[in-house]
Design an enzyme around this catalytic site. Structure first.
Site, mmCIF file in Angstrom:
data_model
loop_
_atom_site.group_PDB
_atom_site.id
_atom_site.type_symbol
_atom_site.label_atom_id
_atom_site.label_comp_id
_atom_site.label_asym_id
_atom_site.label_seq_id
_atom_site.Cartn_x
_atom_site.Cartn_y
_atom_site.Cartn_z
ATOM 1 N N HIS A 68 0.835 -1.208 0.000
ATOM 2 C CA HIS A 68 0.000 0.000 0.000
ATOM 3 C C HIS A 68 0.873 1.263 0.000
ATOM 4 C CE1 HIS A 68 -3.698 2.302 1.176
ATOM 5 N NE2 HIS A 68 -2.788 3.097 1.710
ATOM 6 N N GLU A 69 1.827 1.330 0.912
ATOM 7 C CA GLU A 69 2.670 2.521 0.992
ATOM 8 C C GLU A 69 3.602 2.630 -0.208
ATOM 9 O OE1 GLU A 69 1.767 4.679 2.978
ATOM 10 O OE2 GLU A 69 0.525 3.428 4.272
ATOM 11 N N GLU A 80 -4.452 7.833 -3.161
ATOM 12 C CA GLU A 80 -4.996 6.604 -2.623
ATOM 13 C C GLU A 80 -5.354 5.616 -3.727
ATOM 14 O OE1 GLU A 80 -5.690 4.330 0.794
ATOM 15 O OE2 GLU A 80 -4.688 6.253 0.486
ATOM 16 N N HIS A 97 1.820 4.580 -2.828
ATOM 17 C CA HIS A 97 1.991 6.023 -2.615
ATOM 18 C C HIS A 97 3.382 6.474 -3.072
ATOM 19 C CE1 HIS A 97 -1.696 6.949 -0.502
ATOM 20 N NE2 HIS A 97 -1.479 6.050 0.437
#
Length: 489
Positions: free
Chosen positions: A254-255, A284, A258
């Protein structure tokens, strides 16, 4: 062109100083000793005061009045600078400084209160944060909705009413799908323990598999995973749970989504207003499509299954198909960041409604815990057992990030649209993912979304990438097809 060049030279220094301020926040979450909290609050306040002064420097107004825009990039830079200038002019420097100091202290208070399961110890400083953000919202909003003024900080052009309507359209199908799933036998779940060293080693391998450039980044541990920085210095954090390695792996992916967005922005935008993601909703969308449509796909989990067996040997899951169900297990749970794809947005909608009520003054800070618990029971059908699983679980409100939560669901909506378009454009995606190769998928995202940074407005960017205005339908269709298949509905 002189005015534009002078303005951009000034802006470059402002962007660099903003990056320094961001590193103070990264250090506070990862390396800073506990005893430094009061000094760090002063440092945050000093940086906020200096950046506020730069952003309302009267020369900016003069430069904006005379600067020419010879191309789309210059026009976008001027648009972004004007937006920031006009917004910042409405916020007194004393308020900006006090917000920075208070939220720095509130973060430490939240962490302690969460660890001690003590809501009452957090409420006084949360009240101060809410009061300050209400004051800021009122200064910026004028005659418009104060919540929209805060939301605009994270998703330019969005309104609470528009997002509320979108979320109302999401809820019925999500609730119906959840009910159908929870009536079925559950897939196998992980048991046993998974050592931290193995989790972190595989986490780093996953980061590399998704294209994260560690020569311009690093991975550390934090209580709440996050990504920080832009351009040539983009850092992420993850966390480990010995009984739940998926927490580590999917927090990392997830990170990385980003971080790869920031690393993928065209370098010509470095240290300009276009050199960061255009909005938190678009940001996101990248983290969620990396984590879910790619990382939790049947193809990629078949590869991840082999990687886990290499690291942890036999961990009790018989085969790749069972592992796919295990990764995508839908079950009761309290924590938003650990929620499955079906229920995740229901967690966000709860927060969206509560924080709108807080900013509007319809909900008192002292009543927040009870309101959270009542809403959670109504939405999920079981009671919150402790504050760290309820109102104290998220860091956002301690940091004053009101208006941020709805961008998580908006990002899921954008990701649904992008996934549908990407799979049409790159038909080999699943064959590649089964080999642990994300390069074709991430290259499409970099070409159609990431490289532009702040060049286009959020909805314009998604429309350009997909050929249609964003709607919730592709996300809902994706979720129903995926989970009906897993649960044989």
């Amino acid at each position: 062109m002189t005015a534009y060049k002078d303005l951009m030279a000034f802006q470059r220094e402002t962007e660099a100083l903003s990056g320094v301020a961001g590193m103070l926040g990264w250090d506070q979450e990862t390396m800073m000793p506990d005893g430094a909290a009061d000094q760090r609050a002063e440092e945050h306040g000093a940086m906020a005061n200096m950046l506020h002064a730069r952003r309302i420097d009267p020369r900016i107004g003069d430069w904006l009045a005379t600067a020419d825009a010879p191309d789309d990039v210059a026009a976008a830079n001027l648009r972004q600078i004007k937006r920031s200038y006009e917004r910042t002019m409405k916020v007194p420097a004393t308020l900006a400084t006090e917000l920075a100091k208070t939220t720095s202290l509130a973060h430490r208070t939240w962490a302690k209160s969460r660890a001690e399961e003590d809501v009452a110890s957090f409420l006084p400083i949360l009240q101060k944060v809410v009061d300050l953000r209400r004051e800021e919202a009122a200064a910026v909003a004028g005659d418009t909705d104060p919540y929209d003024a805060l939301l605009d900080d994270y998703e330019p052009g969005a309104t609470g009413a528009e997002l509320g309507a979108m979320f109302d359209a999401l809820r019925p199908r999500l609730v119906s799908l959840r009910a159908a799933i929870l009536d079925q036998p559950a897939p196998v779940v992980l048991t046993g323990t998974f050592d931290e060293a193995g989790q972190l080693a595989l986490s780093e391998k996953l980061a590399a598999a998704f294209g994260y450039d560690l020569t311009h980044g690093r991975i550390d541990k934090a209580l709440h995973p996050f990504s920080s920085g832009s351009g040539l210095d983009v850092r992420i954090t993850t966390r480990t749970e010995e009984r739940d390695p998926f927490n580590c792996f999917y927090s990392t992916i997830h990170e990385v989504g980003h971080a790869c967005y920031e690393q993928g922005i065209d370098r010509k935008h470095l240290l300009t207003p276009l050199g960061a993601g255009v909005s938190m909703g678009v940001h996101e969308s990248q983290s969620r499509i990396y984590e879910n449509q790619l990382g939790r796909s049947e193809a990629f989990t078949s590869w991840l299954y082999g990687q886990m067996r290499d690291v942890f040997s036999d961990f009790g899951v018989a085969d790749e198909r069972a592992f796919y169900g295990c990764v995508n297990h839908v079950s009761d749970g309290f924590i938003r960041t650990e929620a499955d794809e079906v229920q995740y947005n229901l967690h966000v909608l709860l927060r969206f409604d509560l924080e709108r009520a807080l900013i509007a003054g319809d909900l008192a800070v002292g009543d927040l815990e009870a309101a959270w618990n009542d809403r959670f029971l109504a939405d999920f059908g079981y009671a919150v057992d402790k504050p760290s699983n309820g109102v104290l679980q998220d860091v956002h409100w301690s940091e004053g990030l009101f208006g941020y939560f709805p961008t998580y669901t908006l990002g899921n909506v954008y990701a649904g649209c992008l996934n549908a378009a990407m799979r049409k454009a790159v038909p080999t995606v699943d064959a590649d993912l089964a080999q642990g190769d994300t390069s074709a998928a991430t290259a499409w995202l970099r070409e159609n979304v990431q490289q532009f940074g702040g060049l286009y407005q959020p909805t314009d960017l998604i429309t350009r990438a997909t050929g249609a205005a964003p709607t919730e339908a592709p996300l809902l269709d994706y979720l129903e097809e995926k989970f009906r298949g897993i649960y044989n509905l």
